[in-house]
Design a protein around this motif. Structure first.
Motif, PDB file in Angstrom:
ATOM      1  N   TYR A   1      -0.296  -6.905   6.637  1.00  0.00           N
ATOM      2  CA  TYR A   1       0.463  -8.149   6.461  1.00  0.00           C
ATOM      3  C   TYR A   1       1.741  -7.833   5.682  1.00  0.00           C
ATOM      4  CZ  TYR A   1      -1.349  -8.037   1.680  1.00  0.00           C
ATOM      5  OH  TYR A   1      -1.635  -7.653   0.415  1.00  0.00           O
ATOM      6  N   PHE A   2       2.577  -8.832   5.510  1.00  0.00           N
ATOM      7  CA  PHE A   2       3.836  -8.644   4.788  1.00  0.00           C
ATOM      8  C   PHE A   2       3.868  -9.568   3.578  1.00  0.00           C
ATOM      9  CE2 PHE A   2       4.826  -6.921   8.888  1.00  0.00           C
ATOM     10  CZ  PHE A   2       5.704  -5.878   8.625  1.00  0.00           C
ATOM     11  N   ASN A   3       4.361  -9.031   2.468  1.00  0.00           N
ATOM     12  CA  ASN A   3       4.503  -9.812   1.244  1.00  0.00           C
ATOM     13  C   ASN A   3       5.890  -9.551   0.675  1.00  0.00           C
ATOM     14  OD1 ASN A   3       3.634 -11.466  -0.992  1.00  0.00           O
ATOM     15  ND2 ASN A   3       3.478  -9.576  -2.185  1.00  0.00           N
ATOM     16  N   GLU A   4       6.676 -10.595   0.621  1.00  0.00           N
ATOM     17  CA  GLU A   4       8.066 -10.491   0.155  1.00  0.00           C
ATOM     18  C   GLU A   4       8.817  -9.408   0.929  1.00  0.00           C
ATOM     19  OE1 GLU A   4       8.045  -9.917  -4.032  1.00  0.00           O
ATOM     20  OE2 GLU A   4       7.250 -11.911  -4.484  1.00  0.00           O
ATOM     21  N   GLY A   5       8.585  -9.374   2.229  1.00  0.00           N
ATOM     22  CA  GLY A   5       9.306  -8.440   3.100  1.00  0.00           C
ATOM     23  C   GLY A   5       8.742  -7.035   3.134  1.00  0.00           C
ATOM     24  N   LYS A   6       7.698  -6.761   2.323  1.00  0.00           N
ATOM     25  CA  LYS A   6       7.108  -5.425   2.285  1.00  0.00           C
ATOM     26  C   LYS A   6       5.781  -5.410   3.044  1.00  0.00           C
ATOM     27  CE  LYS A   6       9.085  -4.102  -2.188  1.00  0.00           C
ATOM     28  NZ  LYS A   6       8.780  -3.640  -3.574  1.00  0.00           N
ATOM     29  N   GLN A   7       5.615  -4.367   3.866  1.00  0.00           N
ATOM     30  CA  GLN A   7       4.372  -4.229   4.616  1.00  0.00           C
ATOM     31  C   GLN A   7       3.257  -3.761   3.688  1.00  0.00           C
ATOM     32  OE1 GLN A   7       4.171  -2.462   8.755  1.00  0.00           O
ATOM     33  NE2 GLN A   7       3.077  -0.863   7.669  1.00  0.00           N
ATOM     34  N   ARG A   8       2.110  -4.439   3.735  1.00  0.00           N
ATOM     35  CA  ARG A   8       0.970  -4.084   2.902  1.00  0.00           C
ATOM     36  C   ARG A   8      -0.261  -3.836   3.787  1.00  0.00           C
ATOM     37  NH1 ARG A   8       2.021  -5.324  -2.432  1.00  0.00           N
ATOM     38  NH2 ARG A   8       0.602  -3.571  -2.710  1.00  0.00           N
TER      39      ARG A   8
END
Length: 418
Positions: free
Chosen positions: A26-33
């Motif tokens: 998923y993405f969080n604040e534009g970062k892939q996690r």
């Protein structure tokens, strides 16, 4: 990666060793996690999908699931993690390749054995204790508890499988050895400052593995021939014969792939041995025996399992052969000892015998040539031929190695042969 068609980012990661893990991207604040949800088998698809949807919901509300998981782990560690909980982390990291043995990640088969020792010995006796509070006295008590059979049980492992957990000296030593590895990993992760297993005296192993005597080769071959006439498992019978003629480890022959046999160079190209990838020279007698193995066109293994798609694991045929031959104290590993003993009788040096047995070597040249050493090949031919003669009960031909040694000794002294 296998992705779910309905839940975006939810998938199954399949590793090279066959282990399967549910993950969420998923993405969080534009970062892939990437979030690891759990192992397939420990979780069903439906359970893993519920966790994925819950985590996506948390992410939508501003709570990063990966950061939350790390924070919970730190909080748990600061309060003190139990050995049972840490064993779960240890196995998870081991499957990911973070736990190594002799510089290499543990094999899937080794991890399966480790899981059994954790579930049947370590967790029942020490699982509730905090990792940081386990003492050498606890380890000493654990050792004797396993030795005396306090964890003995009969465990159903499947529709047909049953595991009989027993105590004894060997079981205690193996369990303490694994506990030492787990505690070393705890020290590495700074969960404690020392390893309480260090300094614990191991129980002397009273089990003795002896070599096969010359006349016993004939007795064992007669027993195998009798079982052959009784229509016993032909792959198990041939596997025992190949073990006698190669000196290989049981797992190396039972799990031998068809593609590993290099008849041109007269060797086995083994991808996975106790000491890593190897080119193992084999004698002509062994290669000839391999030609007699029945071929199962549906299996990639030379010695397929009686059921399923795996390889041979059963040793009942060997045990029955030993009973018929009156060799109750012989094990499959005795065949390896016997091979080494025959090589010693024929006058070969320890270094040569080590090559024949596949002992670890640090030869840089050997890692580049990819073909067997001619001298080792000649030795393998001689040893396997001698064992084949003993299996048939035929008179042995005097070793050319010994003849040459005697001749050289005679020439130096100026005397004749005695």
């Amino acid at each position: 990666m296998v992705w779910d068609a309905t839940t975006r980012g939810f998938g199954l990661r399949v590793n090279k060793d066959g282990t399967k893990t549910f993950v969420l991207k998923y993405f969080n604040e534009g970062k892939q996690r990437w979030l690891t949800l759990g192992k397939y088998g420990g979780l069903t698809v439906e359970q893993a999908k519920k966790l994925a949807l819950h985590s996506l919901g948390e992410a939508a509300l501003g709570e990063d699931p990966v950061d939350k998981k790390k924070r919970q782990k730190q909080e748990r560690n600061s309060k003190g993690v139990s050995l049972g909980e840490f064993c779960a982390d240890y196995m998870k990291d081991a499957h990911a390749g973070k736990v190594t043995y002799r510089g290499r990640p543990k094999k899937a088969s080794t991890l399966e054995v480790d899981r059994g020792r954790i579930d049947r010995h370590i967790a029942p006796l020490l699982g509730s204790k905090l990792v940081a509070e386990i003492t050498s006295d606890d380890v000493e008590s654990f050792k004797h508890a396993v030795r005396l059979g306090e964890t003995a049980a009969t465990v159903k492992t499947g529709p047909r499988g049953v595991a009989r957990v027993q105590g004894g000296d060997t079981a205690a030593n193996r369990a303490v050895g694994l506990l030492g590895s787990i505690m070393s990993y705890a020290v590495k992760l700074k969960l404690r400052g020392d390893n309480p297993v260090r300094g614990i005296e191991r129980i002397p192993d009273r089990r003795k593995t002896r070599a096969v005597l010359p006349e016993e080769y004939r007795s064992l071959e007669r027993a195998l021939s009798q079982l052959e006439a009784e229509a016993a498992n032909p792959w198990a019978i041939q596997a025992v014969r190949v073990l006698m003629l190669t000196g290989c480890r049981r797992a190396e022959i039972f799990g031998l792939r068809k593609s590993a046999i290099d008849r041109h160079h007269r060797c086995l190209r083994l991808d996975d041995t106790k000491t890593g990838q190897q080119i193992r020279v084999v004698g002509s007698a062994a290669l000839e025996e391999l030609e007699h193995v029945p071929v199962d066109a549906q299996s990639r293994f030379v010695f397929p399992a009686a059921r399923g798609t795996g390889h041979l694991v059963d040793v009942k045929v060997f045990r029955r052969a030993c009973e018929i031959a009156g060799l109750g104290d012989i094990t499959l590993h005795s065949l390896r000892h016997g091979f080494a003993s025959v090589a010693g009788e024929l006058g070969y040096a320890d270094a040569t015998i080590g090559v024949l047995l596949g002992h670890s070597a640090n030869s840089v040249t050997g890692r580049y040539t990819h073909i067997p050493d001619p001298a080792a090949q000649a030795a393998a031919d001689r040893v396997s031929s001698t064992i084949a003669l003993r299996m048939r009960g035929e008179e042995e031909v005097q070793s050319s190695v010994i003849e040459l040694a005697i001749a050289r000794s005679s020439s130096r002294s100026g005397g004749g042969l005695i």
